[in-house]
Every structure is written in structure tokens, then in C-alpha cells.
Design a protein around this motif. Structure first.
Motif: not given
Ligand code: DHB
Length: 309
Positions: A70-71, A125, A130, A191
């Protein structure tokens, strides 16, 4: 033997981390700097610090991993400070990954990078799977074209994009046609394969909590998809647009396969998470051994030269 050109840099190894793994804190980034990794990418930044999704949000699986982080990240300024204060001129190239929550947030961060003293490489990105309620930008072709048009109206530093996997050759054609219109330094494929679901049969539960257990799949599960995307884009993109190959790398042989399919650099995610930064010397040694067995003196002897049976 493993020397690799990327833009104006000479990497001593073509192997580096994949964004998201071991690159969220300055301590982790320093571990990468101290390792045998040939380059370093930061965790994708958003404008503000994000705590991310609830735990458990990452699970090791028999053949890879599932995550819905979730970044979670320390915010744009934290990473800009780090990448700007590290003068890696002549050392490992530094990739600054950004993943805005909105179009405006991406423009905000890229404007700041453009105005900053950062001399490294930016990775935008377009493929975070997510975030509840947010589709991946790179599955929306008109939006991708619109964003890149806007960005290249002001951004002049080296920039590449992180892409999700595509599964139809027509989509490779359509995306390549868009990407070829822009002075991109690179693309990064792939990704994670988004929104897989892993089931624990004994407990009859999912293995991660966010998004009802749905998450991005990495590791051995995704290698054939990654190699197809690397080679599919290698065949379609202008040769100035280099390819970073990511997905399913856990051995020197996996690195070799990505290079054979056309990758310029190869990134490691799931296996780095499991093994830690010492993985980079293992992979480099395994790759060098394999090249020696095959009689190759440099990566250029075989890069992109996959043959059809
Ligand atoms: C997240 C996952 C990813 O694949 C991405 O490209 C960026 C963030 C994540 O869930 O934090």
C-alpha cells in the motif's frame, strides 16, 4: 566481465534491487550501497509519508511472494534528501522511484526533481496494483500517453517508467507505440502480477490482510511473464529506450535469461526480501560462472540474442 553500460554510467554488475524491497529507509539504502548491487532504486515515494496497508501485507509463498504494502514510504522529501545528498558520480547509479497517488501528485514530484540538484535517474511507477479503488495507470493507455506528454513538456532529466505485465501481444504493440513517442531512458518490466490470491488450505484464510487477501505476485511464479514482457518490448521499442528486467530472479541463470531476452539491467525483489543484500554477490558469481561455462567474455556477447527453437 559483468560490466554494463547504462546511460553514462558503467555498472560493475547488471544486478540491483527492485523498488519496494530493502529500500524504504536510509539504513536499507546504505546496505545496498555497501553490497555488490550494481545500482540502487528507492522505494516508490508519494508526496507525503504513508503508513501503508494493515499487516500482514507480505507473505513468502512456495514459489514466490504476495504483497499489498500500500505504498508505505517515508515521503518524497525524505528520498529527495537522500538521493541529492549522495554524490554517486562515478559510483553506483541511483534511481529515484516516484508513484504519485494522483496525476497532480506525479507532476508535483517530477517538477521538484527537475528543479533539484539530483543528477540521477528517475523511475515513474505507473503500475502500483495495491491501492484500494485505484486502477493501475499503465493499464489505461490514453491516460499513460496523456501523463507522458505532460511530463516531457518540462522534464529533461533521465526518466523511465515501471510497467505492469501485459498479457496480449496487441497490448505490447499499443503500449510500445505510445512509449516510442517519448525520450524515455528506459522501461522497467515487470511490476508484480497484480491481484493474485493465495489460500492457506489448513486455516481456510488468505495469507495477507489488505484487499481481502488480493496482492501482487512476485518470484518464480512470474518469471515467464517477465521474460515475455522484456523480450516483447525489446523487439518493439526504439533501441535508445533501455529495458530493465524484473521478475522471478533468484539465480545467476535467471539473470542470464533476462539479459538474453534483452534486459540492460536486472532487478531482484522477492529473492532479495528472502535473502538480504548478500544475494547480489551470489547472483553475480553465478552469472559469471555461467558465462564462463558458455565461453562468453562480456554481457554484450549474448544480450538480446535469444533464438527461436
Ligand atoms: C506497492 C506495490 C507495488 O507493486 C508498487 O509498484 C508500488 C507500491 C505497494 O504496495 O507498496
Amino acid at each position: 566481465m559483468l560490466n554494463t553500460q547504462f546511460l553514462n554510467y558503467t555498472l560493475t554488475s547488471p544486478i540491483m534491487n527492485a523498488s519496494g524491497v530493502h529500500c524504504t529507509t536510509t539504513e536499507e539504502l546504505q546496505n545496498l550501497a555497501d553490497s555488490a548491487a550494481g545500482a540502487i532504486v528507492t522505494k516508490s515515494a508519494t508526496k507525503h509519508f504513508r503508513v501503508g496497508n494493515p499487516h500482514p501485507r507480505y507473505a513468502d509463498l512456495p514459489l514466490g511472494s504476495i504483497n499489498s504494502t500500500g505504498l508505505a514510504n517515508n515521503g518524497f522529501d525524505y528520498y529527495l534528501d537522500y538521493v541529492s545528498s549522495n554524490n554517486l558520480e562515478g559510483a553506483k547509479p541511483l534511481f529515484f522511484s516516484v508513484a504519485g497517488m494522483t496525476f497532480e501528485e506525479n507532476l508535483y514530484m517530477l517538477n521538484k526533481i527537475q528543479a533539484s540538484s539530483f543528477t540521477g535517474i528517475t523511475e515513474l511507477n505507473l503500475s502500483c496494483p495495491n491501492l484500494p479503488g485505484k486502477p493501475q495507470i499503465a493499464y489505461d493507455f490514453p491516460l499513460t500517453e496523456q501523463i507522458l506528454t505532460k511530463i516531457f513538456s518540462f522534464f529533461t532529466k533521465p526518466l523511465g517508467v515501471k510497467l505492469p505485465p501485459y498479457f496480449d501481444l496487441v497490448h505490447f504493440d499499443q503500449m510500445a507505440k505510445i512509449l516510442n513517442q517519448f525520450p524515455l531512458a528506459f522501461i522497467n518490466s515487470i511490476n508484480s502480477i497484480g491481484n493474485g490470491l493465495y489460500v492457506d488450505t489448513a486455516t481456510e484464510t488468505t495469507v495477507i490482510k489488505p484487499k481481502d487477501g488480493f496482492g501482487g505476485i512476485g518470484g518464480a511464479y512470474v518469471k515467464p511473464t517477465a521474460l515475455a514482457n522484456v523480450n516483447g518490448f525489446y523487439q518493439r521499442l526504439n533501441p535508445q529506450i533501455k529495458i530493465i528486467g524484473t521478475g522471478g530472479v533468484n539465480s545467476g541463470q535467471d539473470v542470464f535469461e533476462h539479459l538474453l531476452c534483452g534486459a540492460q539491467i536486472v532487478q531482484v525483489g522477492t529473492a532479495l526480501h528472502r535473502e538480504g543484500p548478500q544475494i547480489f554477490s551470489r547472483l553475480a558469481n553465478e552469472l559469471a560462472d555461467l558465462m564462463e561455462q558458455k565461453g562468453y567474455q562480456s554481457i554484450e556477447d549474448f544480450r538480446g540474442k535469444i533464438k527461436t527453437s
